[in-house]
Design a protein around this motif. Sequence first.
Motif, mmCIF file in Angstrom:
data_model
loop_
_atom_site.group_PDB
_atom_site.id
_atom_site.type_symbol
_atom_site.label_atom_id
_atom_site.label_comp_id
_atom_site.label_asym_id
_atom_site.label_seq_id
_atom_site.Cartn_x
_atom_site.Cartn_y
_atom_site.Cartn_z
ATOM 1 N N VAL A 97 0.821 -1.218 0.000
ATOM 2 C CA VAL A 97 0.000 0.000 0.000
ATOM 3 C C VAL A 97 0.849 1.261 0.000
ATOM 4 O O VAL A 97 0.355 2.340 -0.343
ATOM 5 C CB VAL A 97 -0.978 0.016 1.194
ATOM 6 C CG1 VAL A 97 -1.902 -1.178 1.149
ATOM 7 C CG2 VAL A 97 -0.237 0.095 2.512
ATOM 8 N N ARG A 98 2.120 1.153 0.365
ATOM 9 C CA ARG A 98 2.985 2.336 0.341
ATOM 10 C C ARG A 98 3.162 2.898 -1.068
ATOM 11 O O ARG A 98 3.555 4.054 -1.235
ATOM 12 C CB ARG A 98 4.353 1.993 0.943
ATOM 13 C CG ARG A 98 4.307 1.638 2.431
ATOM 14 C CD ARG A 98 5.649 1.147 2.919
ATOM 15 N NE ARG A 98 6.034 -0.104 2.242
ATOM 16 C CZ ARG A 98 7.148 -0.761 2.491
ATOM 17 N NH1 ARG A 98 8.013 -0.296 3.391
ATOM 18 N NH2 ARG A 98 7.434 -1.885 1.842
ATOM 19 N N PRO A 119 4.812 -6.149 -11.163
ATOM 20 C CA PRO A 119 5.320 -6.715 -9.925
ATOM 21 C C PRO A 119 6.805 -7.058 -9.953
ATOM 22 O O PRO A 119 7.355 -7.459 -10.970
ATOM 23 C CB PRO A 119 4.492 -7.992 -9.762
ATOM 24 C CG PRO A 119 4.161 -8.381 -11.167
ATOM 25 C CD PRO A 119 3.984 -7.095 -11.922
ATOM 26 N N THR A 120 7.429 -6.851 -8.797
ATOM 27 C CA THR A 120 8.744 -7.413 -8.543
ATOM 28 C C THR A 120 8.573 -8.444 -7.435
ATOM 29 O O THR A 120 7.824 -8.221 -6.481
ATOM 30 C CB THR A 120 9.747 -6.340 -8.108
ATOM 31 O OG1 THR A 120 9.275 -5.692 -6.917
ATOM 32 C CG2 THR A 120 9.927 -5.289 -9.195
ATOM 33 N N PHE A 121 9.240 -9.575 -7.574
ATOM 34 C CA PHE A 121 9.030 -10.690 -6.664
ATOM 35 C C PHE A 121 10.244 -10.902 -5.770
ATOM 36 O O PHE A 121 11.385 -10.788 -6.223
ATOM 37 C CB PHE A 121 8.746 -11.979 -7.441
ATOM 38 C CG PHE A 121 7.487 -11.925 -8.244
ATOM 39 C CD1 PHE A 121 6.257 -12.126 -7.644
ATOM 40 C CD2 PHE A 121 7.530 -11.670 -9.604
ATOM 41 C CE1 PHE A 121 5.087 -12.083 -8.383
ATOM 42 C CE2 PHE A 121 6.377 -11.625 -10.359
ATOM 43 C CZ PHE A 121 5.149 -11.833 -9.741
ATOM 44 N N MET A 154 -1.796 -8.795 -12.354
ATOM 45 C CA MET A 154 -1.748 -8.170 -11.040
ATOM 46 C C MET A 154 -3.013 -7.357 -10.773
ATOM 47 O O MET A 154 -3.409 -6.508 -11.563
ATOM 48 C CB MET A 154 -0.516 -7.282 -10.913
ATOM 49 C CG MET A 154 -0.262 -6.844 -9.484
ATOM 50 S SD MET A 154 1.330 -6.035 -9.310
ATOM 51 C CE MET A 154 1.455 -5.995 -7.524
ATOM 52 N N GLY A 155 -3.619 -7.599 -9.615
ATOM 53 C CA GLY A 155 -4.855 -6.920 -9.254
ATOM 54 C C GLY A 155 -4.645 -5.615 -8.518
ATOM 55 O O GLY A 155 -5.562 -5.147 -7.835
ATOM 56 N N PHE A 156 -3.472 -5.031 -8.644
ATOM 57 C CA PHE A 156 -3.153 -3.726 -8.058
ATOM 58 C C PHE A 156 -3.063 -2.762 -9.226
ATOM 59 O O PHE A 156 -2.093 -2.756 -9.983
ATOM 60 C CB PHE A 156 -1.825 -3.822 -7.310
ATOM 61 C CG PHE A 156 -1.523 -2.671 -6.372
ATOM 62 C CD1 PHE A 156 -2.454 -1.703 -6.067
ATOM 63 C CD2 PHE A 156 -0.269 -2.575 -5.772
ATOM 64 C CE1 PHE A 156 -2.166 -0.660 -5.202
ATOM 65 C CE2 PHE A 156 0.042 -1.552 -4.904
ATOM 66 C CZ PHE A 156 -0.904 -0.595 -4.613
ATOM 67 N N ALA A 200 6.215 -4.001 -5.421
ATOM 68 C CA ALA A 200 6.568 -5.297 -4.852
ATOM 69 C C ALA A 200 5.319 -6.113 -4.569
ATOM 70 O O ALA A 200 4.257 -5.574 -4.256
ATOM 71 C CB ALA A 200 7.372 -5.120 -3.567
ATOM 72 N N VAL A 201 5.455 -7.426 -4.681
ATOM 73 C CA VAL A 201 4.401 -8.363 -4.288
ATOM 74 C C VAL A 201 4.874 -9.103 -3.048
ATOM 75 O O VAL A 201 6.002 -9.598 -3.003
ATOM 76 C CB VAL A 201 4.082 -9.364 -5.411
ATOM 77 C CG1 VAL A 201 3.035 -10.373 -4.950
ATOM 78 C CG2 VAL A 201 3.576 -8.632 -6.634
ATOM 79 N N ILE A 202 4.006 -9.165 -2.054
ATOM 80 C CA ILE A 202 4.340 -9.786 -0.775
ATOM 81 C C ILE A 202 3.590 -11.102 -0.658
ATOM 82 O O ILE A 202 2.380 -11.162 -0.890
ATOM 83 C CB ILE A 202 3.947 -8.854 0.394
ATOM 84 C CG1 ILE A 202 4.601 -7.477 0.219
ATOM 85 C CG2 ILE A 202 4.312 -9.460 1.738
ATOM 86 C CD1 ILE A 202 3.961 -6.381 1.047
#
Length: 245
Positions: A97-98, A119-121, A154-156, A200-202
């Motif tokens: 969220v940042r 995304p970066t993994f 990606m759903g963001f 980033a993806v967490i």
Amino acid sequence: MINPCIVIPIYNHQATIASVLDQLAPFGLPCIIVDDGSDIATRHVLEEQDKHRPWVQVLHLPRRRGKGEAVKIGLLRAHEIGYSHALQIDADGQHDVRDIPRFLAEAGAYPEALVLGEPTFRGDAPRSRRLGRRLSQFWVWVETLSLAIADPLMGFRVYPVPKVVALIQQQPLGSYMDFDPEVAVRLYWRGVPIRNVVTAVIYPQDGSSHFRLVRDNVRLIWLYIRLFFGMLYRAPGLLRRERST
């Protein structure tokens, strides 16, 4: 100037949604949560969030209809209220969220565009998910004859609400995990610009995913077949667009 809101589809993520909303609260954005027929425990958590957070409204679906349907309902609701843009984010805490200010800044600079997360993994990302994303990326590049869409799954992301609602009202779209890539490709076909924001993806150790390896991959394969033939029909226009950029 844009007038954004947040749209969150949720299915049985009662353990994470309160934490996600805690992280979203400082941004001061109204939030539409669409409950995709979750269990009783999740419904109770959502009712508490709806009651104690004035900026949150929860829409309950009586039965599970799929993530794509939940997102569509949230976008239609955002359009009814009058929001210009909707930031879609997942309820499971996988999205950082940042990075929301960066997504909104990109939407503000390019208000006609679809803003997608790229995304970066980290090392904890499942290998199967990385491979699946690469395959989806390849097929979307073929279907658009362009590298514009960095990641279709990606759903963001941030939607320009009037443009995506017009598409929803005119074109049947996927109801499950196939919604995210299909809406991106079809918006591109309609001339909507694409902007990509690296994020980033967490993958929390105790996290859960509703992606079903066989069922959802079959849906994605069928989607990419249909989009491929749709590309053939549109190929001359897509090539002209790509040459002009």
